[in-house]
Design a protein around this motif. Structure first.
Motif, mmCIF file in Angstrom:
data_model
loop_
_atom_site.group_PDB
_atom_site.id
_atom_site.type_symbol
_atom_site.label_atom_id
_atom_site.label_comp_id
_atom_site.label_asym_id
_atom_site.label_seq_id
_atom_site.Cartn_x
_atom_site.Cartn_y
_atom_site.Cartn_z
ATOM 1 N N MET A 170 0.891 -0.997 0.104
ATOM 2 C CA MET A 170 0.023 0.054 0.099
ATOM 3 C C MET A 170 0.836 1.322 0.058
ATOM 4 O O MET A 170 1.569 1.497 1.001
ATOM 5 N N PRO A 171 0.854 2.209 -1.100
ATOM 6 C CA PRO A 171 1.614 3.273 -1.073
ATOM 7 C C PRO A 171 1.135 4.354 -0.043
ATOM 8 O O PRO A 171 -0.192 4.486 0.191
ATOM 9 N N THR A 172 2.036 4.956 0.458
ATOM 10 C CA THR A 172 1.616 5.974 1.631
ATOM 11 C C THR A 172 2.523 7.177 1.509
ATOM 12 O O THR A 172 3.689 7.269 0.766
ATOM 13 N N SER A 173 2.183 8.295 1.758
ATOM 14 C CA SER A 173 2.667 9.605 1.479
ATOM 15 C C SER A 173 4.007 9.729 2.601
ATOM 16 O O SER A 173 4.131 9.028 3.612
ATOM 17 N N THR A 174 4.778 10.474 1.911
ATOM 18 C CA THR A 174 6.174 10.619 2.681
ATOM 19 C C THR A 174 5.819 11.389 4.080
ATOM 20 O O THR A 174 6.716 11.499 5.029
ATOM 21 N N PHE A 175 4.772 11.916 4.012
ATOM 22 C CA PHE A 175 4.433 12.810 5.305
ATOM 23 C C PHE A 175 4.475 12.025 6.339
ATOM 24 O O PHE A 175 4.477 12.169 7.505
ATOM 25 N N PHE A 176 4.103 10.618 6.180
ATOM 26 C CA PHE A 176 3.738 9.846 7.135
ATOM 27 C C PHE A 176 4.912 8.896 7.565
ATOM 28 O O PHE A 176 4.901 7.738 8.366
ATOM 29 N N THR A 177 6.130 9.272 7.120
ATOM 30 C CA THR A 177 7.335 8.482 7.356
ATOM 31 C C THR A 177 8.471 9.134 7.694
ATOM 32 O O THR A 177 9.479 8.819 7.729
ATOM 33 N N LEU B 58 -5.589 10.273 6.752
ATOM 34 C CA LEU B 58 -4.609 11.166 7.197
ATOM 35 C C LEU B 58 -4.423 12.033 5.719
ATOM 36 O O LEU B 58 -3.975 13.227 5.939
ATOM 37 N N ARG B 59 -4.496 11.707 4.456
ATOM 38 C CA ARG B 59 -4.420 12.515 3.384
ATOM 39 C C ARG B 59 -5.474 13.547 3.507
ATOM 40 O O ARG B 59 -5.200 14.577 2.800
ATOM 41 N N PHE B 60 -6.585 13.240 3.930
ATOM 42 C CA PHE B 60 -7.658 14.247 4.132
ATOM 43 C C PHE B 60 -7.050 15.401 5.038
ATOM 44 O O PHE B 60 -7.451 16.538 4.720
ATOM 45 N N ILE B 61 -6.528 15.066 6.237
ATOM 46 C CA ILE B 61 -6.410 15.988 7.262
ATOM 47 C C ILE B 61 -4.856 16.710 7.294
ATOM 48 O O ILE B 61 -4.484 17.792 7.687
ATOM 49 N N TYR B 62 -3.920 16.255 6.227
ATOM 50 C CA TYR B 62 -2.581 16.513 6.429
ATOM 51 C C TYR B 62 -2.467 17.938 5.376
ATOM 52 O O TYR B 62 -3.161 17.599 4.223
ATOM 53 N N PRO B 63 -2.024 19.031 5.744
ATOM 54 C CA PRO B 63 -1.858 20.102 4.615
ATOM 55 C C PRO B 63 -0.950 19.515 3.668
ATOM 56 O O PRO B 63 0.008 19.027 3.924
ATOM 57 N N GLY B 64 -1.124 20.071 2.163
ATOM 58 C CA GLY B 64 -0.276 19.900 1.205
ATOM 59 C C GLY B 64 -0.290 18.699 0.605
ATOM 60 O O GLY B 64 0.239 18.222 -0.313
ATOM 61 N N GLU B 65 -1.230 17.636 1.287
ATOM 62 C CA GLU B 65 -1.624 16.289 0.483
ATOM 63 C C GLU B 65 -2.752 16.354 -0.468
ATOM 64 O O GLU B 65 -3.718 17.032 -0.340
ATOM 65 N N GLU B 66 -2.308 15.594 -1.454
ATOM 66 C CA GLU B 66 -3.366 15.584 -2.545
ATOM 67 C C GLU B 66 -4.753 14.697 -2.061
ATOM 68 O O GLU B 66 -4.323 13.760 -1.522
ATOM 69 N N LEU B 67 -5.758 15.207 -2.165
ATOM 70 C CA LEU B 67 -6.831 14.473 -1.775
ATOM 71 C C LEU B 67 -7.005 12.936 -2.518
ATOM 72 O O LEU B 67 -6.974 13.030 -3.631
ATOM 73 N N PRO B 68 -7.337 11.997 -1.735
ATOM 74 C CA PRO B 68 -7.561 10.783 -2.353
ATOM 75 C C PRO B 68 -8.701 10.849 -3.229
ATOM 76 O O PRO B 68 -9.889 11.494 -2.946
ATOM 77 N N LYS B 69 -8.810 10.039 -4.297
ATOM 78 C CA LYS B 69 -9.960 9.802 -5.207
ATOM 79 C C LYS B 69 -10.646 8.800 -4.991
ATOM 80 O O LYS B 69 -10.179 7.569 -5.146
ATOM 81 N N ILE B 70 -11.785 9.151 -4.373
ATOM 82 C CA ILE B 70 -12.692 7.968 -3.550
ATOM 83 C C ILE B 70 -13.919 7.625 -4.534
ATOM 84 O O ILE B 70 -14.715 8.623 -4.865
ATOM 85 N N LEU B 71 -13.849 6.562 -5.264
ATOM 86 C CA LEU B 71 -14.884 6.108 -6.286
ATOM 87 C C LEU B 71 -15.736 5.068 -5.789
ATOM 88 O O LEU B 71 -17.280 5.399 -5.874
ATOM 89 N N GLU B 72 -15.327 4.241 -4.858
ATOM 90 C CA GLU B 72 -16.234 3.038 -4.671
ATOM 91 C C GLU B 72 -17.116 3.407 -3.094
ATOM 92 O O GLU B 72 -16.475 4.132 -2.269
#
Length: 312
Positions: free
Chosen positions: A1-8, A78-92
């Motif tokens: 599962m890919p995660t943002s560098t913000f979380f590492t 976390l991607r929703f609440i972190y500044p500078g993060e691209e919002l995830p594309k939620i389709l399902e």
């Protein structure tokens, strides 16, 4: 599962460990300040001392908070609440539902508008699984989306819904309202189609030479229109006109009398010279059906779900 560098990043001061005891776990190295600003639940949780990470060999062991959410759900939160993060594309819708459950649990109200918009965008007259959207909308307080989902529902969509566990998340009142609306809409819609394509008045024209031929054509037309309506509750002009391709073409309609050059465009069903098999007559009937069903849908939605947006 890919995660943002913000979380590492190394400057994270706490670890959120996602996943159940029996499932795959994943660590997110995050920042207490951001969690506290986004969620009052996290803020209260972090006021208590947290045990350090016993699995780490780092001499500066960070505190760890275990959360039961799957790693992919926490990653999106976390991607929703972190500044500078691209919002995830939620389709399902299943993902939308899981994120709304987590957002409700941690009281992260800031992501509700985006998830509400994603849920609304998932609605389409061509999708049969409107019930899941209705359940989510009722469960999380989106009445306008519940109303729109109801308007796209049919008996088929209710019968063929696969995830019956959804029912436990809505009240019996919401479930009964939907079932009553769908049954009432289908019953009245079929009666309106039959009234518009009714047979007796087709023989009123004193000069039309089509008798049983017109009756036979309109019988097949009626059955195909009813099938289209049951399959697509918000049936539109295009859907109804495609019905014409599924039945045998009618014989050529009667020619208008010579003294009435504009008859082809202006005659109505009460005109003594109106032939029911003229193309304009058939198209006019389909147009009348579409307009009638659209108005029926609007009125019944307002009656069952209240006036306002949401109906088509």
């Amino acid at each position: 599962m890919p995660t943002s560098t913000f979380f590492t990043t190394d400057d994270g001061d706490i670890i959120l460990r996602a996943g159940s005891e029996s499932g795959t776990k994943h660590d997110f190295r995050v920042h207490k300040l951001i969690l506290s600003l986004a969620s009052p639940v996290f803020k209260d949780m972090l006021t208590f001392p947290q045990p350090p990470d016993q699995t780490s060999s780092d001499q500066h062991q960070l505190p760890v908070v275990d959360v039961p959410e799957p790693p992919e759900v926490l990653n999106d939160i976390l991607r929703f609440i972190y500044p500078g993060e691209e919002l995830p594309k939620i389709l399902e819708r299943s993902t939308i539902n899981a994120l709304l459950v987590a957002a409700d649990k941690y009281n992260i109200s800031s992501i509700y508008p985006t998830l509400r918009a994603n849920l609304k965008n998932s609605l389409s007259p061509r999708r049969c699984d409107t019930f899941s959207a209705y359940v989510i909308a009722c469960r999380f307080g989106f009445p306008e989306i519940a109303k729109e989902a109801a308007g796209l529902s049919s008996t088929q969509s209710l019968i063929h819904h696969k995830n019956h566990e959804d029912v436990q998340y809505i009240s019996s009142t919401d479930l009964l309202r939907l079932v009553e609306f769908v049954l009432t809409r289908e019953y009245q819609g079929l009666h309106r189609i039959q009234a518009i394509l009714d047979q007796p008045h087709l023989l009123d024209s004193s000069t039309c030479r089509h008798g049983e031929t017109a009756q036979d054509y309109y019988f097949h037309l009626e059955k195909e229109v009813e099938k289209a309506f049951v399959g697509i509750p918000c049936v539109g002009f295009k859907d109804l006109f495609e019905v014409l391709d599924r039945i045998t073409d009618p014989p050529i309609g009667c020619d208008p009398p010579p003294e009435s050059a504009d008859w082809h465009y202006e005659s109505d069903d009460q005109d003594a010279f109106c032939c029911p098999l003229r193309p304009m007559t058939i198209r006019r009937r389909l147009t009348e059906i579409e307009e009638d069903l659209r108005e029926l849908n609007r009125k019944l939605l307002d009656s069952f779900f209240g006036k306002g947006s949401g109906g088509g």
